[in-house]
Design a protein around this motif. Sequence first.
Motif, PDB file in Angstrom:
ATOM      1  N   GLN A 243      -7.261   2.096   1.000  1.00  0.00           N
ATOM      2  CA  GLN A 243      -6.804   3.808   1.659  1.00  0.00           C
ATOM      3  C   GLN A 243      -6.123   4.356   0.642  1.00  0.00           C
ATOM      4  OE1 GLN A 243      -4.587   2.719   4.616  1.00  0.00           O
ATOM      5  NE2 GLN A 243      -3.448   4.075   5.508  1.00  0.00           N
ATOM      6  N   LEU A 244      -5.306   3.182  -0.754  1.00  0.00           N
ATOM      7  CA  LEU A 244      -4.544   3.874  -1.322  1.00  0.00           C
ATOM      8  C   LEU A 244      -5.625   5.176  -2.348  1.00  0.00           C
ATOM      9  CD1 LEU A 244      -1.473   1.643  -2.599  1.00  0.00           C
ATOM     10  CD2 LEU A 244      -1.492   4.354  -1.022  1.00  0.00           C
ATOM     11  N   LEU A 245      -6.298   4.030  -2.679  1.00  0.00           N
ATOM     12  CA  LEU A 245      -7.000   5.503  -3.407  1.00  0.00           C
ATOM     13  C   LEU A 245      -7.890   6.098  -3.111  1.00  0.00           C
ATOM     14  CD1 LEU A 245      -9.085   1.748  -5.280  1.00  0.00           C
ATOM     15  CD2 LEU A 245      -7.688   3.122  -6.087  1.00  0.00           C
ATOM     16  N   GLY A 246      -8.151   5.450  -2.044  1.00  0.00           N
ATOM     17  CA  GLY A 246      -9.217   7.770  -1.290  1.00  0.00           C
ATOM     18  C   GLY A 246      -8.663   8.453  -0.736  1.00  0.00           C
ATOM     19  N   GLU A 247      -7.676   8.408   0.274  1.00  0.00           N
ATOM     20  CA  GLU A 247      -6.916   8.598   1.050  1.00  0.00           C
ATOM     21  C   GLU A 247      -5.247   9.855   0.816  1.00  0.00           C
ATOM     22  OE1 GLU A 247      -7.210   7.447   5.029  1.00  0.00           O
ATOM     23  OE2 GLU A 247      -8.761   6.769   4.798  1.00  0.00           O
ATOM     24  N   ASN A 248      -4.633   8.456   0.681  1.00  0.00           N
ATOM     25  CA  ASN A 248      -3.748   9.662   0.395  1.00  0.00           C
ATOM     26  C   ASN A 248      -2.446   9.716  -1.094  1.00  0.00           C
ATOM     27  OD1 ASN A 248      -2.954   8.124   2.602  1.00  0.00           O
ATOM     28  ND2 ASN A 248      -1.769   6.043   2.429  1.00  0.00           N
ATOM     29  N   GLU A 249      -3.434   8.787  -1.714  1.00  0.00           N
ATOM     30  CA  GLU A 249      -2.758   8.998  -3.423  1.00  0.00           C
ATOM     31  C   GLU A 249      -3.816   9.668  -4.422  1.00  0.00           C
ATOM     32  OE1 GLU A 249       0.234  10.371  -4.277  1.00  0.00           O
ATOM     33  OE2 GLU A 249       0.758   9.641  -2.539  1.00  0.00           O
ATOM     34  N   PRO A 250      -4.671  10.526  -4.166  1.00  0.00           N
ATOM     35  CA  PRO A 250      -5.926  10.836  -5.176  1.00  0.00           C
ATOM     36  C   PRO A 250      -5.123  10.441  -6.768  1.00  0.00           C
ATOM     37  CG  PRO A 250      -5.800  12.785  -3.356  1.00  0.00           C
ATOM     38  CD  PRO A 250      -4.303  11.958  -3.489  1.00  0.00           C
ATOM     39  N   GLU A 251      -4.414  10.632  -6.817  1.00  0.00           N
ATOM     40  CA  GLU A 251      -4.027  10.267  -8.544  1.00  0.00           C
ATOM     41  C   GLU A 251      -4.099   8.934  -8.774  1.00  0.00           C
ATOM     42  OE1 GLU A 251      -0.194  11.285  -6.751  1.00  0.00           O
ATOM     43  OE2 GLU A 251      -2.161  12.072  -6.328  1.00  0.00           O
ATOM     44  N   ILE A 252      -3.956   7.966  -7.700  1.00  0.00           N
ATOM     45  CA  ILE A 252      -3.962   6.643  -7.707  1.00  0.00           C
ATOM     46  C   ILE A 252      -5.516   6.656  -8.205  1.00  0.00           C
ATOM     47  CG2 ILE A 252      -3.516   4.582  -6.937  1.00  0.00           C
ATOM     48  CD1 ILE A 252      -1.508   5.635  -5.254  1.00  0.00           C
ATOM     49  N   SER A 253      -5.296   6.073 -10.019  1.00  0.00           N
ATOM     50  CA  SER A 253      -7.052   4.996 -10.250  1.00  0.00           C
ATOM     51  C   SER A 253      -7.070   3.132 -10.417  1.00  0.00           C
ATOM     52  CB  SER A 253      -6.836   5.119 -11.438  1.00  0.00           C
ATOM     53  OG  SER A 253      -6.019   4.728 -12.465  1.00  0.00           O
ATOM     54  N   GLU A 254      -5.543   2.302 -10.006  1.00  0.00           N
ATOM     55  CA  GLU A 254      -5.332   1.334 -10.034  1.00  0.00           C
ATOM     56  C   GLU A 254      -4.522   0.422  -9.108  1.00  0.00           C
ATOM     57  OE1 GLU A 254      -7.431  -0.181 -14.232  1.00  0.00           O
ATOM     58  OE2 GLU A 254      -5.253  -0.494 -14.424  1.00  0.00           O
ATOM     59  N   VAL A 255      -4.640  -0.464  -8.318  1.00  0.00           N
ATOM     60  CA  VAL A 255      -3.995  -0.995  -7.598  1.00  0.00           C
ATOM     61  C   VAL A 255      -4.187  -2.161  -7.562  1.00  0.00           C
ATOM     62  CG1 VAL A 255      -3.221  -1.220  -5.036  1.00  0.00           C
ATOM     63  CG2 VAL A 255      -4.020   1.116  -5.667  1.00  0.00           C
ATOM     64  N   PHE A 256      -2.418  -2.734  -8.217  1.00  0.00           N
ATOM     65  CA  PHE A 256      -2.721  -5.060  -8.154  1.00  0.00           C
ATOM     66  C   PHE A 256      -1.684  -4.907  -7.189  1.00  0.00           C
ATOM     67  CE2 PHE A 256      -4.345  -3.015 -12.368  1.00  0.00           C
ATOM     68  CZ  PHE A 256      -4.540  -3.675 -12.779  1.00  0.00           C
ATOM     69  N   SER A 257      -2.093  -5.726  -6.459  1.00  0.00           N
ATOM     70  CA  SER A 257      -0.900  -6.572  -5.651  1.00  0.00           C
ATOM     71  C   SER A 257      -1.030  -8.242  -5.849  1.00  0.00           C
ATOM     72  CB  SER A 257      -1.215  -6.250  -3.953  1.00  0.00           C
ATOM     73  OG  SER A 257      -2.773  -5.970  -3.315  1.00  0.00           O
ATOM     74  N   ARG A 258      -0.738  -8.671  -5.333  1.00  0.00           N
ATOM     75  CA  ARG A 258      -0.106 -10.083  -4.979  1.00  0.00           C
ATOM     76  C   ARG A 258       0.180 -10.915  -4.003  1.00  0.00           C
ATOM     77  NH1 ARG A 258       2.418 -14.141 -10.123  1.00  0.00           N
ATOM     78  NH2 ARG A 258       0.861 -15.608  -9.683  1.00  0.00           N
ATOM     79  N   GLY A 259      -0.599 -11.804  -3.359  1.00  0.00           N
ATOM     80  CA  GLY A 259       0.113 -12.378  -2.157  1.00  0.00           C
ATOM     81  C   GLY A 259       1.419 -12.993  -2.602  1.00  0.00           C
ATOM     82  N   GLN A 260       1.345 -13.512  -1.389  1.00  0.00           N
ATOM     83  CA  GLN A 260       3.053 -14.956  -0.967  1.00  0.00           C
ATOM     84  C   GLN A 260       2.470 -16.319  -1.351  1.00  0.00           C
ATOM     85  OE1 GLN A 260       6.369 -14.058  -2.077  1.00  0.00           O
ATOM     86  NE2 GLN A 260       5.804 -11.497  -2.118  1.00  0.00           N
ATOM     87  N   ASN A 261       2.067 -16.330  -0.269  1.00  0.00           N
ATOM     88  CA  ASN A 261       1.283 -18.208   0.157  1.00  0.00           C
ATOM     89  C   ASN A 261      -0.009 -17.599   0.034  1.00  0.00           C
ATOM     90  OD1 ASN A 261       1.298 -20.839   0.113  1.00  0.00           O
ATOM     91  ND2 ASN A 261       2.870 -20.415   1.859  1.00  0.00           N
ATOM     92  N   PRO A 262      -1.096 -18.099  -0.629  1.00  0.00           N
ATOM     93  CA  PRO A 262      -0.909 -18.313  -1.856  1.00  0.00           C
ATOM     94  C   PRO A 262      -0.452 -16.922  -2.891  1.00  0.00           C
ATOM     95  CG  PRO A 262      -2.865 -18.851  -1.047  1.00  0.00           C
ATOM     96  CD  PRO A 262      -2.048 -18.232  -0.421  1.00  0.00           C
ATOM     97  N   GLN A 263      -0.243 -17.142  -4.120  1.00  0.00           N
ATOM     98  CA  GLN A 263       0.195 -15.915  -5.136  1.00  0.00           C
ATOM     99  C   GLN A 263      -1.230 -16.202  -5.567  1.00  0.00           C
ATOM    100  OE1 GLN A 263       3.521 -17.660  -7.504  1.00  0.00           O
ATOM    101  NE2 GLN A 263       4.653 -17.188  -5.641  1.00  0.00           N
ATOM    102  N   TYR A 264      -2.533 -15.059  -4.594  1.00  0.00           N
ATOM    103  CA  TYR A 264      -3.507 -14.928  -5.499  1.00  0.00           C
ATOM    104  C   TYR A 264      -3.201 -12.859  -5.816  1.00  0.00           C
ATOM    105  CZ  TYR A 264      -6.099 -18.879  -3.412  1.00  0.00           C
ATOM    106  OH  TYR A 264      -6.202 -20.382  -3.530  1.00  0.00           O
ATOM    107  N   TRP A 265      -4.424 -12.388  -6.873  1.00  0.00           N
ATOM    108  CA  TRP A 265      -4.722 -11.502  -7.651  1.00  0.00           C
ATOM    109  C   TRP A 265      -5.558 -10.723  -5.643  1.00  0.00           C
ATOM    110  CZ3 TRP A 265      -0.767  -8.881  -9.960  1.00  0.00           C
ATOM    111  CH2 TRP A 265       0.667 -10.198 -11.225  1.00  0.00           C
ATOM    112  N   TYR A 266      -4.869  -9.147  -6.563  1.00  0.00           N
ATOM    113  CA  TYR A 266      -5.866  -8.630  -5.496  1.00  0.00           C
ATOM    114  C   TYR A 266      -6.350  -7.337  -6.366  1.00  0.00           C
ATOM    115  CZ  TYR A 266      -5.601 -11.992  -1.543  1.00  0.00           C
ATOM    116  OH  TYR A 266      -5.528 -13.189  -0.895  1.00  0.00           O
TER     117      TYR A 266
END
Length: 644
Positions: A571-594
């Motif tokens: 949603q961030l890449l395609g709609e709200n913020e067109p200038e955003i090129s990468e999104v990094f996020s991390r879960g809490q439990n377990p602490q995986y990367w997305y």
Amino acid sequence: MSRIAPNLLYLTIYNPTLRPSGSVASDDEDAEEQAHILFYTSKERAVSRDRMLRQVGLAKALISFADMFNADDPCNNVHSQTKRMIMVSPEPNFWIHAGIDVAKTPRPPPVDKAKGKGKEKSSTEAPVLYDYHESSVHDVAVKADLMRGYEKFKLRHGSFASILASLGQEALESQLERFFTIWAWSWDLEEGPEFGEHLGPLLHPKQSSLAGSLDDFCSRLPDEVVVIAVSPPYIIPSARYTSMSYPPALPNFLSSILPPAQPLFAPPPVATDNTVKALKALPPLPEPEHQRQQNSPKREDDAKNFLGLDLSVKMDMPKWNWPGYLTFGKGGKRPELLAVTPGIENKGLPVQPQDTPGFERVMGFEVDRSALEDAMGSERIPLPAPVEKAMDAEDGRLLSDTIVPHKENGVEGGPSTTIVSKDQPAPLDVAETSSVVAPEPVLPVTPEPEPAEFSATTVHLSSPEDPQATQRRRLHYLARDRVLIALIGLGGSDDQLEPSAFRPWADEAAVLADSINTVIADEAKQSAIDSLPSATKILQPKDRYALSSSQFTIRSADFESRSGHLYNARQLLGENEPEISEVFSRGQNPQYWYVARRGLGTEQQGAPDEEVYMEVFRKEASLTDVDNALAGVVRRSAGAVRAA
């Protein structure tokens, strides 16, 4: 408490530019608003016209209000604590609007402190309160599902604008009613398609090796014919198909034509209520003989019966003439073996030896009698004797179905006789003997394979220049095992390519499908070997990724995700913020990367229709490690996506 899954409240399709077709009464203020609604269905089944108009009017008001601030970005979703309102415009002036109730969990009932702790109220029933799960519904997933439903309808019936222009509003309403009523109430918001299915058709892992055979077959076809192969869930497009802009619903529709794969071990049938009632209505089975004898009263004569034989009958045992058969070789003759010939009732007839010593045929098999006597002499097992055949002296043919008594020691009717037949001609020398040979078994005849032949259906496709102007086109397909070869004509008329024009290519299409099946079978065997569990795979799971372009998607074999991190990143890449090129996020439990990135190149700003999504299952990985893993996936797989 049990969790209540998200569910659809209502679904409507409307066009605010439509006008009533007939005359309208002067006092009917809602007639024009009702003419805007082309389709409406609700969870409550029967809904008043006022409530339907209020729901549609609220959606139109929100869209008009948002348009006042930003006309380039229309309102497409509204959030509340309990509901979602999703609006999608697949065509100009046409809107698909869905009202969804988010997942919720009932709260435990309150306790009455005056009557003691833990005691519930009994005088009045308190209203049930719920805890709502706002993250149970993702706007990106709902919009993608609505667009998939629209593309499926468009493929089978045509676009909204084309139906309205050619057939009229009444025909459009009828087709929408038949399609979207079934589609809406089979829509599973809880266990719907996973994230990877929203990215587009999935390319086959062996696309690079299979595309050559497909292009070679396509080169022998006319220029107005496009070829595509489908092996669910993968597609294998030809170069002509890739150059065209076909909707993602077309490969999904072709995959639905193939029957589902049968499991190796089918589950046992489940007994339903109708099955149980039908079994109870059947007449009772007859009681078995042993139970009937046990349940019936015993008589005095039962003691005289044994295994169905009446032991009270007096039998003269010496008259049975069984010399040597019950002595087991002591003081009597050896019993002769009995010959059983198919087609002749010769049970109980001993077989006589042949005149030819040392070698004979018994029941169609060659037997060396001298060697057999040496091997069986110590066990005192009798050898089979041949059957003599009597001749007719007049015509030299064997007598049919005649038993000739054999004389032994001058006594006629001894213990052995001879079977004769009249089926085959024989020499006049009656002294010549031969054995009875069993007929050769008849092998089953293998039916010849049926000639390959195309089946035909129709689809509605549009040109890239005008996506709303759909035209009906004929589609010919041939299915072999789990592969389907489809041929699509580029012409717009129905009768431009007759079915007879495709018949010469049916055999070649069948050979192509068989070769693809062979490659897929080898790939399945290799995948089964690679998927064997190991300590490394258990302790260190592999990263999962999906790369998508404008038409196709490549992803790892085990990619299947419903993570909200990926939906939010898209949603961030395609709609709200067109200038955003990468999104990094991390879960809490377990602490995986997305991770999500726009573009498959090394530059920061890639092509807008190229995206990559990745899940890194390493808790100890740093941001630099995740970025390096993402760059490695892009470097290995970007070429395959762009080449397709």
